[in-house]
Motif scaffolding. Sequence first.
Motif, PDB file in Angstrom:
ATOM      1  N   ILE A 133      12.176   6.023  10.737  1.00  0.00           N
ATOM      2  CA  ILE A 133      13.245   5.541  10.505  1.00  0.00           C
ATOM      3  C   ILE A 133      13.617   4.069  10.906  1.00  0.00           C
ATOM      4  CG2 ILE A 133      15.488   5.684  12.748  1.00  0.00           C
ATOM      5  CD1 ILE A 133      15.063   8.405  11.585  1.00  0.00           C
ATOM      6  N   ALA A 134      14.201   3.729   9.938  1.00  0.00           N
ATOM      7  CA  ALA A 134      14.260   2.248   9.500  1.00  0.00           C
ATOM      8  C   ALA A 134      15.524   1.910   9.172  1.00  0.00           C
ATOM      9  CB  ALA A 134      13.013   1.864   8.727  1.00  0.00           C
ATOM     10  N   GLY A 135      15.469   0.248   8.608  1.00  0.00           N
ATOM     11  CA  GLY A 135      17.151  -0.575   7.654  1.00  0.00           C
ATOM     12  C   GLY A 135      16.462   0.151   6.043  1.00  0.00           C
ATOM     13  N   ARG A 136      16.943   0.272   5.730  1.00  0.00           N
ATOM     14  CA  ARG A 136      17.332   0.733   4.542  1.00  0.00           C
ATOM     15  C   ARG A 136      16.053  -0.455   3.110  1.00  0.00           C
ATOM     16  NH1 ARG A 136      22.515   0.657   3.117  1.00  0.00           N
ATOM     17  NH2 ARG A 136      22.354  -1.142   1.230  1.00  0.00           N
ATOM     18  N   GLY A 137      16.092  -1.475   3.870  1.00  0.00           N
ATOM     19  CA  GLY A 137      14.667  -2.172   2.493  1.00  0.00           C
ATOM     20  C   GLY A 137      13.725  -1.798   3.132  1.00  0.00           C
ATOM     21  N   HIS A 138      13.587  -1.264   4.428  1.00  0.00           N
ATOM     22  CA  HIS A 138      12.010  -1.448   4.738  1.00  0.00           C
ATOM     23  C   HIS A 138      11.744  -0.127   3.780  1.00  0.00           C
ATOM     24  CE1 HIS A 138      11.357  -4.400   7.162  1.00  0.00           C
ATOM     25  NE2 HIS A 138      12.906  -3.688   8.128  1.00  0.00           N
ATOM     26  N   VAL A 139      13.218   0.778   3.366  1.00  0.00           N
ATOM     27  CA  VAL A 139      12.056   1.842   2.805  1.00  0.00           C
ATOM     28  C   VAL A 139      12.136   1.922   1.064  1.00  0.00           C
ATOM     29  CG1 VAL A 139      12.767   4.014   4.819  1.00  0.00           C
ATOM     30  CG2 VAL A 139      14.209   3.326   2.486  1.00  0.00           C
ATOM     31  N   ARG A 140      12.252   0.822   0.580  1.00  0.00           N
ATOM     32  CA  ARG A 140      12.564   0.240  -1.216  1.00  0.00           C
ATOM     33  C   ARG A 140      10.512   0.594  -1.418  1.00  0.00           C
ATOM     34  NH1 ARG A 140      16.421  -3.771  -3.106  1.00  0.00           N
ATOM     35  NH2 ARG A 140      14.203  -3.344  -5.334  1.00  0.00           N
ATOM     36  N   ALA A 141      10.971   1.210  -2.644  1.00  0.00           N
ATOM     37  CA  ALA A 141       9.521   1.887  -2.989  1.00  0.00           C
ATOM     38  C   ALA A 141       8.906   0.982  -3.546  1.00  0.00           C
ATOM     39  CB  ALA A 141      10.029   3.193  -3.851  1.00  0.00           C
ATOM     40  N   ASP A 142       9.926  -0.188  -4.119  1.00  0.00           N
ATOM     41  CA  ASP A 142       9.130  -1.064  -4.843  1.00  0.00           C
ATOM     42  C   ASP A 142       8.452  -2.164  -3.391  1.00  0.00           C
ATOM     43  OD1 ASP A 142      11.717  -2.241  -3.748  1.00  0.00           O
ATOM     44  OD2 ASP A 142      12.177  -3.342  -5.662  1.00  0.00           O
ATOM     45  N   MET A 143       8.629  -2.536  -2.752  1.00  0.00           N
ATOM     46  CA  MET A 143       7.976  -2.865  -2.445  1.00  0.00           C
ATOM     47  C   MET A 143       8.027  -2.974  -0.369  1.00  0.00           C
ATOM     48  SD  MET A 143      11.351  -6.077  -1.548  1.00  0.00           S
ATOM     49  CE  MET A 143      12.788  -5.803  -0.507  1.00  0.00           C
ATOM     50  N   ALA A 144       8.273  -1.818  -0.055  1.00  0.00           N
ATOM     51  CA  ALA A 144       8.337  -2.132   1.304  1.00  0.00           C
ATOM     52  C   ALA A 144       7.758  -1.055   1.754  1.00  0.00           C
ATOM     53  CB  ALA A 144       9.828  -1.687   1.926  1.00  0.00           C
ATOM     54  N   ALA A 145       7.761  -0.107   3.239  1.00  0.00           N
ATOM     55  CA  ALA A 145       6.817   0.918   3.571  1.00  0.00           C
ATOM     56  C   ALA A 145       6.261   1.919   2.863  1.00  0.00           C
ATOM     57  CB  ALA A 145       7.422   1.561   4.707  1.00  0.00           C
ATOM     58  N   PRO A 146       6.637   2.354   1.637  1.00  0.00           N
ATOM     59  CA  PRO A 146       6.417   3.158   1.015  1.00  0.00           C
ATOM     60  C   PRO A 146       6.092   2.180  -0.012  1.00  0.00           C
ATOM     61  CG  PRO A 146       8.808   3.180   1.126  1.00  0.00           C
ATOM     62  CD  PRO A 146       9.179   1.921   1.235  1.00  0.00           C
ATOM     63  N   TRP A 147       5.544   1.913  -0.610  1.00  0.00           N
ATOM     64  CA  TRP A 147       4.910   0.779  -1.237  1.00  0.00           C
ATOM     65  C   TRP A 147       3.337   0.982  -0.652  1.00  0.00           C
ATOM     66  CZ3 TRP A 147       1.223  -3.085  -1.400  1.00  0.00           C
ATOM     67  CH2 TRP A 147       0.736  -4.116  -2.750  1.00  0.00           C
ATOM     68  N   TYR A 148       3.529   0.343   0.653  1.00  0.00           N
ATOM     69  CA  TYR A 148       1.632   0.398   1.424  1.00  0.00           C
ATOM     70  C   TYR A 148       1.525   1.658   1.958  1.00  0.00           C
ATOM     71  CZ  TYR A 148       2.949  -4.101   2.168  1.00  0.00           C
ATOM     72  OH  TYR A 148       3.488  -5.638   1.977  1.00  0.00           O
ATOM     73  N   LEU A 149       2.531   2.907   1.450  1.00  0.00           N
ATOM     74  CA  LEU A 149       1.860   4.108   1.765  1.00  0.00           C
ATOM     75  C   LEU A 149       1.477   5.130   0.478  1.00  0.00           C
ATOM     76  CD1 LEU A 149       5.433   6.512   3.863  1.00  0.00           C
ATOM     77  CD2 LEU A 149       3.026   5.413   4.493  1.00  0.00           C
ATOM     78  N   ARG A 150       2.030   4.238  -0.408  1.00  0.00           N
ATOM     79  CA  ARG A 150       1.011   4.815  -2.104  1.00  0.00           C
ATOM     80  C   ARG A 150      -0.298   4.304  -1.740  1.00  0.00           C
ATOM     81  NH1 ARG A 150       3.185   8.605  -2.516  1.00  0.00           N
ATOM     82  NH2 ARG A 150       5.035   9.135  -3.276  1.00  0.00           N
ATOM     83  N   GLN A 151       0.221   2.496  -1.245  1.00  0.00           N
ATOM     84  CA  GLN A 151      -1.600   2.287  -1.104  1.00  0.00           C
ATOM     85  C   GLN A 151      -2.278   2.831  -0.812  1.00  0.00           C
ATOM     86  OE1 GLN A 151      -1.503  -0.245  -3.479  1.00  0.00           O
ATOM     87  NE2 GLN A 151       0.234   0.296  -4.079  1.00  0.00           N
ATOM     88  N   ARG A 152      -2.352   3.541   0.369  1.00  0.00           N
ATOM     89  CA  ARG A 152      -3.013   4.290   1.669  1.00  0.00           C
ATOM     90  C   ARG A 152      -3.206   6.498   1.264  1.00  0.00           C
ATOM     91  NH1 ARG A 152      -2.186   1.522   7.623  1.00  0.00           N
ATOM     92  NH2 ARG A 152      -3.801   3.165   7.911  1.00  0.00           N
ATOM     93  N   ALA A 153      -2.440   6.646   0.883  1.00  0.00           N
ATOM     94  CA  ALA A 153      -2.231   8.380   0.817  1.00  0.00           C
ATOM     95  C   ALA A 153      -0.914   8.125  -0.380  1.00  0.00           C
ATOM     96  CB  ALA A 153      -1.411   8.444   1.612  1.00  0.00           C
ATOM     97  N   PRO A 154      -2.140   7.701  -1.298  1.00  0.00           N
ATOM     98  CA  PRO A 154      -1.807   7.997  -3.383  1.00  0.00           C
ATOM     99  C   PRO A 154      -1.190   8.980  -3.357  1.00  0.00           C
ATOM    100  CG  PRO A 154      -3.569   7.586  -3.068  1.00  0.00           C
ATOM    101  CD  PRO A 154      -3.310   7.712  -1.940  1.00  0.00           C
ATOM    102  N   ASP A 155      -1.917  10.581  -2.935  1.00  0.00           N
ATOM    103  CA  ASP A 155      -2.036  11.789  -3.054  1.00  0.00           C
ATOM    104  C   ASP A 155      -0.660  12.787  -2.200  1.00  0.00           C
ATOM    105  OD1 ASP A 155      -3.070  11.601  -5.477  1.00  0.00           O
ATOM    106  OD2 ASP A 155      -5.130  11.881  -4.262  1.00  0.00           O
TER     107      ASP A 155
END
Length: 332
Positions: free
Chosen positions: A255-277
């Motif tokens: 649950i976060a502000g919309r800017g924190h869920v952008r795939a290109d730079m925010a939390a999803p980007w770090y998720l992809r680095q650590r849990a790519p699959d």
Amino acid sequence: MTLPARPLAAALRIFASVAVCTLLAPAAHALPPLTQDWQATLNRDNPLLGRIWSVKEGDFVTPDVLARDIASARFVLAGETHDNPDHHLRQAWIVSVLAEAGRKPAIVYEMIPADKSAALADYLATSPKDGSGMGTALDWDASGWPAWSMYQPIADAALAAHMPMAAGDLSRKVLKDFRTDGLEALGPDVLKKWRVSTPLPEAGLETLKQDLRDGHCGLLPEPAVDAMVPIQRARDASLADGMIENATEDGAVLIAGRGHVRADMAAPWYLRQRAPDAAMLIVAMVELEAGESKPSDYMPAPGLYDYIWFTPKAKRADKCEELRARFKPKKD
């Protein structure tokens, strides 16, 4: 009429196959109630009101299609505008969808800093039936976030389903230490684990800077923008870590502000680095603007979100006017 043995055997095999597939197919779940009694007041006449846009399909979808995708993702990121109550009601709906599907992911909040984890755990240990006391337990009124009553529906949905809840943001001490120590305030182990030192793609980095400029109404000097970049990156990485570290066998919801869920730079980007699959789904609640009636009007770049859910816009004071007053040079 008696069927010949061979066609009869074939028919029985088909019947058995259909029966097995029916037994193995996932059961259909009733959708939780979804109110269309909007609380935000602006731009309700926009034809996009209440509609859900699938970025992948390039088309509008029904809530049951969205619910199906939510139930199949390990990580769900639900982006909001903080002071829009309609966004929080839809986040609560997302939590309820997961509950109806028999899943119990961890609910991770941007709004709760790490130093409130103990207070949250103490509150949850009392086995509350609803979230009415959670704001008091977290000293929410002093936090600077919009009223707890906006967020309570999310907590209510999580508590009703016995889902764990967790802090997502950096502690206030770490944020304070950033002023003097920068990224080193995280410590070398966390820096490496969170991938904060891994460079963002150039486009993502520039978008982050522009968001910081826009968020401060163009009033920040460029050195101040540059100084804020590592703080924002650390916060996004902290949200991703909160999801990974607190995930149950059914994953986690952010649950976060919309800017924190952008795939290109925010939390999803770090998720992809650590849990790519890991299966990940991003749902952005977006406020409607006057004169902008096409989904493309709300997509500054491709692939930022999986779904966009359009809501009315909340009425609010002009933040930039307030900031300009604060930044205005004082007369001698």
